[in-house]
Design a protein around this motif. Structure first.
Motif, PDB file in Angstrom:
ATOM      1  N   LEU A 310      16.008  26.727 -22.019  1.00 44.68           N
ATOM      2  CA  LEU A 310      15.238  26.828 -20.759  1.00 44.68           C
ATOM      3  C   LEU A 310      15.954  27.710 -19.751  1.00 44.68           C
ATOM      4  O   LEU A 310      15.340  28.504 -19.036  1.00 44.68           O
ATOM      5  CB  LEU A 310      15.053  25.442 -20.141  1.00 44.68           C
ATOM      6  CG  LEU A 310      13.869  24.584 -20.553  1.00 44.68           C
ATOM      7  CD1 LEU A 310      13.681  23.446 -19.560  1.00 44.68           C
ATOM      8  CD2 LEU A 310      12.592  25.413 -20.615  1.00 44.68           C
ATOM      9  N   TYR A 311      17.275  27.543 -19.696  1.00 46.85           N
ATOM     10  CA  TYR A 311      18.093  28.307 -18.753  1.00 46.85           C
ATOM     11  C   TYR A 311      17.977  29.805 -19.044  1.00 46.85           C
ATOM     12  O   TYR A 311      17.820  30.624 -18.149  1.00 46.85           O
ATOM     13  CB  TYR A 311      19.539  27.824 -18.871  1.00 46.85           C
ATOM     14  CG  TYR A 311      20.490  28.406 -17.863  1.00 46.85           C
ATOM     15  CD1 TYR A 311      20.445  28.028 -16.515  1.00 46.85           C
ATOM     16  CD2 TYR A 311      21.468  29.332 -18.245  1.00 46.85           C
ATOM     17  CE1 TYR A 311      21.329  28.556 -15.586  1.00 46.85           C
ATOM     18  CE2 TYR A 311      22.356  29.866 -17.328  1.00 46.85           C
ATOM     19  CZ  TYR A 311      22.282  29.470 -16.008  1.00 46.85           C
ATOM     20  OH  TYR A 311      23.168  29.993 -15.090  1.00 46.85           O
ATOM     21  N   LYS A 312      18.004  30.122 -20.344  1.00 44.24           N
ATOM     22  CA  LYS A 312      17.914  31.529 -20.753  1.00 44.24           C
ATOM     23  C   LYS A 312      16.522  32.087 -20.405  1.00 44.24           C
ATOM     24  O   LYS A 312      16.394  33.183 -19.842  1.00 44.24           O
ATOM     25  CB  LYS A 312      18.158  31.608 -22.268  1.00 44.24           C
ATOM     26  CG  LYS A 312      18.375  32.997 -22.761  1.00 44.24           C
ATOM     27  CD  LYS A 312      18.772  33.013 -24.218  1.00 44.24           C
ATOM     28  CE  LYS A 312      18.560  34.420 -24.763  1.00 44.24           C
ATOM     29  NZ  LYS A 312      18.548  34.430 -26.216  1.00 44.24           N
ATOM     30  N   VAL A 313      15.488  31.309 -20.727  1.00 42.62           N
ATOM     31  CA  VAL A 313      14.114  31.741 -20.421  1.00 42.62           C
ATOM     32  C   VAL A 313      13.982  32.009 -18.918  1.00 42.62           C
ATOM     33  O   VAL A 313      13.453  33.041 -18.494  1.00 42.62           O
ATOM     34  CB  VAL A 313      13.086  30.669 -20.871  1.00 42.62           C
ATOM     35  CG1 VAL A 313      11.688  30.988 -20.354  1.00 42.62           C
ATOM     36  CG2 VAL A 313      13.068  30.550 -22.391  1.00 42.62           C
ATOM     37  N   ALA A 314      14.515  31.072 -18.116  1.00 44.57           N
ATOM     38  CA  ALA A 314      14.417  31.226 -16.662  1.00 44.57           C
ATOM     39  C   ALA A 314      15.109  32.504 -16.211  1.00 44.57           C
ATOM     40  O   ALA A 314      14.583  33.244 -15.364  1.00 44.57           O
ATOM     41  CB  ALA A 314      15.035  30.005 -15.981  1.00 44.57           C
ATOM     42  N   ASN A 315      16.267  32.792 -16.786  1.00 48.67           N
ATOM     43  CA  ASN A 315      17.006  33.990 -16.385  1.00 48.67           C
ATOM     44  C   ASN A 315      16.274  35.269 -16.757  1.00 48.67           C
ATOM     45  O   ASN A 315      16.193  36.213 -15.965  1.00 48.67           O
ATOM     46  CB  ASN A 315      18.399  33.989 -17.021  1.00 48.67           C
ATOM     47  CG  ASN A 315      19.345  33.114 -16.218  1.00 48.67           C
ATOM     48  OD1 ASN A 315      19.230  33.012 -14.995  1.00 48.67           O
ATOM     49  ND2 ASN A 315      20.269  32.461 -16.892  1.00 48.67           N
ATOM     50  N   VAL A 316      15.711  35.285 -17.973  1.00 52.26           N
ATOM     51  CA  VAL A 316      14.973  36.476 -18.431  1.00 52.26           C
ATOM     52  C   VAL A 316      13.740  36.697 -17.549  1.00 52.26           C
ATOM     53  O   VAL A 316      13.477  37.805 -17.080  1.00 52.26           O
ATOM     54  CB  VAL A 316      14.559  36.339 -19.925  1.00 52.26           C
ATOM     55  CG1 VAL A 316      13.588  37.431 -20.322  1.00 52.26           C
ATOM     56  CG2 VAL A 316      15.795  36.356 -20.822  1.00 52.26           C
TER      57      VAL A 316
END
Ligand code: ADP
Ligand code: F6P
Length: 319
Positions: A310-316
């Motif tokens: 989720l953290y990665k998705v949010a950053n992208v």
């Protein structure tokens, strides 16, 4: 098992009332006598116990807070305190107890079960910081409350082309920040599990401005510094205007969402089922949509896992 009791303990969470209602009505359906204990372990030590019927939990499924009230109680942490609690429960012929709270409340329930009271824990906390369960009661309502605030702050931040730092609760767990930040389209999500670097953050803000971003929303989890301090630092480094908003206890109140009401109802039902099967010292959770139960010690030993995906998705997506 003839008589069971229910209490709420630690910080309150929306959906606790729905869980109390489920415990009471499931217990009565199984011909058990059901008692309510007011003010958590503190009320238990004061004998604040009363009999509940179907009507005593009418009109509460939609209410935030807890009709039983809640408290923190130092005396219950002592052996003498718990022995006193045991004696009081026996006076009221209580054989089984449902404790709705967080990890501290579960530790208390575990110790009480060793004295001979069957105990079942339900995860009631907005923090979502109990890793044995995918979700805790109250988390969904809290993130929706935060989301509403983010939407409003986005309006004013865009109008003024400002940076907005929004501090949310969660103690040492970044889930409230992560979920609400992703859903709210925040430019940065700062959580204790990941930490952050002030210079990198400021560079991201400036680069965002260059690409035409009209605002910059930063969701900051408590436990990693204050919003006010960070907003000042951002103004200092970037020269952009920044404002801080600490959402505070607003996140703990409000009518529970559909998700929280359903979760609380299913969990309350399960707790009574477990007690009537003679089970004790267990907690109820949800994994992959299924209601599950687990030994309290095992549940508390499950290591914390941060949702990196989720953290990665949010950053992208926030770029
Ligand atoms: P939460 O349940 O939300 O984690 P707390 O940590 O404040 O909240 O715990 C709620 C209450 O549970 C405490 O006030 C205390 O009465 C009881 N409790 C917490 N930890 C223990 C413990 N180690 N042993 C016995 N009781 C405990
Ligand atoms: O555990 C729930 C929680 O709201 C945390 O997010 C927060 O750190 C804490 O409780 C606040 O506690 P209090 O009710 O003592 O202000």
């Amino acid at each position: 098992m003839r008589t069971i009791a229910v209490l709420t303990s630690g910080g309150d969470a929306p959906g606790m009332n729905a869980a109390i209602r489920a415990v009471v009505r499931t217990g009565l359906d199984k011909d058990l006598e059901v008692m309510g204990i007011q003010r958590g372990y503190s009320g238990l030590l004061n004998g604040e116990i009363f009999r509940m019927d179907r009507r005593s939990v009418a009109d509460i499924i939609q209410r935030g807070g807890t009709m039983l009230r809640t408290a923190r109680c130092e005396e219950f942490k002592t052996e003498a305190g718990r022995k006193k609690a045991y004696n009081i429960l026996k006076t009221f012929r209580v054989d089984g107890l449902v404790v709705i709270g967080g990890d501290g409340s579960f530790r208390g329930a575990q110790l009480l079960s060793k004295l001979g009271i069957a105990t079942i824990g339900l995860p009631g906390t907005i923090d979502n910081d109990l890793p044995y369960t995918d979700y805790t009661i109250g988390f969904d309502t809290a993130i929706n409350t935060v989301l509403d605030a983010i939407n409003k702050l986005r309006d004013t931040s865009t109008s003024h082309e400002r940076v907005s730092v929004i501090e949310v609760m969660g103690r040492n767990c970044g889930d409230i920040a992560l979920y609400s930040g992703l859903a709210g389209g925040a430019e940065s999500i700062i959580v204790p599990e990941k930490g952050y670097d002030q210079n990198t953050l400021c560079r991201t803000i400036l680069e965002g401005k260059m690409r035409g971003k009209m605002h910059n929303l930063i969701v900051l989890a408590e436990g990693i510094g204050g919003a006010e301090e960070l907003a000042k630092k951002i103004e200092e480094i970037t020269g952009m205007e920044a404002r801080a908003t600490k959402l505070g206890h607003i996140q703990r109140g409000g009518s529970p969402t559909c998700m929280d009401r359903i979760l609380a109802s299913r969990m309350g039902y399960k707790a009574v089922e477990l007690l009537s099967q003679g089970k004790s010292s267990r907690v109820v959770g949800i994994n992959g949509g299924k209601i599950v139960d687990m030994d309290i010690d095992e549940a508390l030993a499950v290591p914390r896992k941060f949702n990196v995906e989720l953290y990665k998705v949010a950053n992208v997506l926030s770029y």
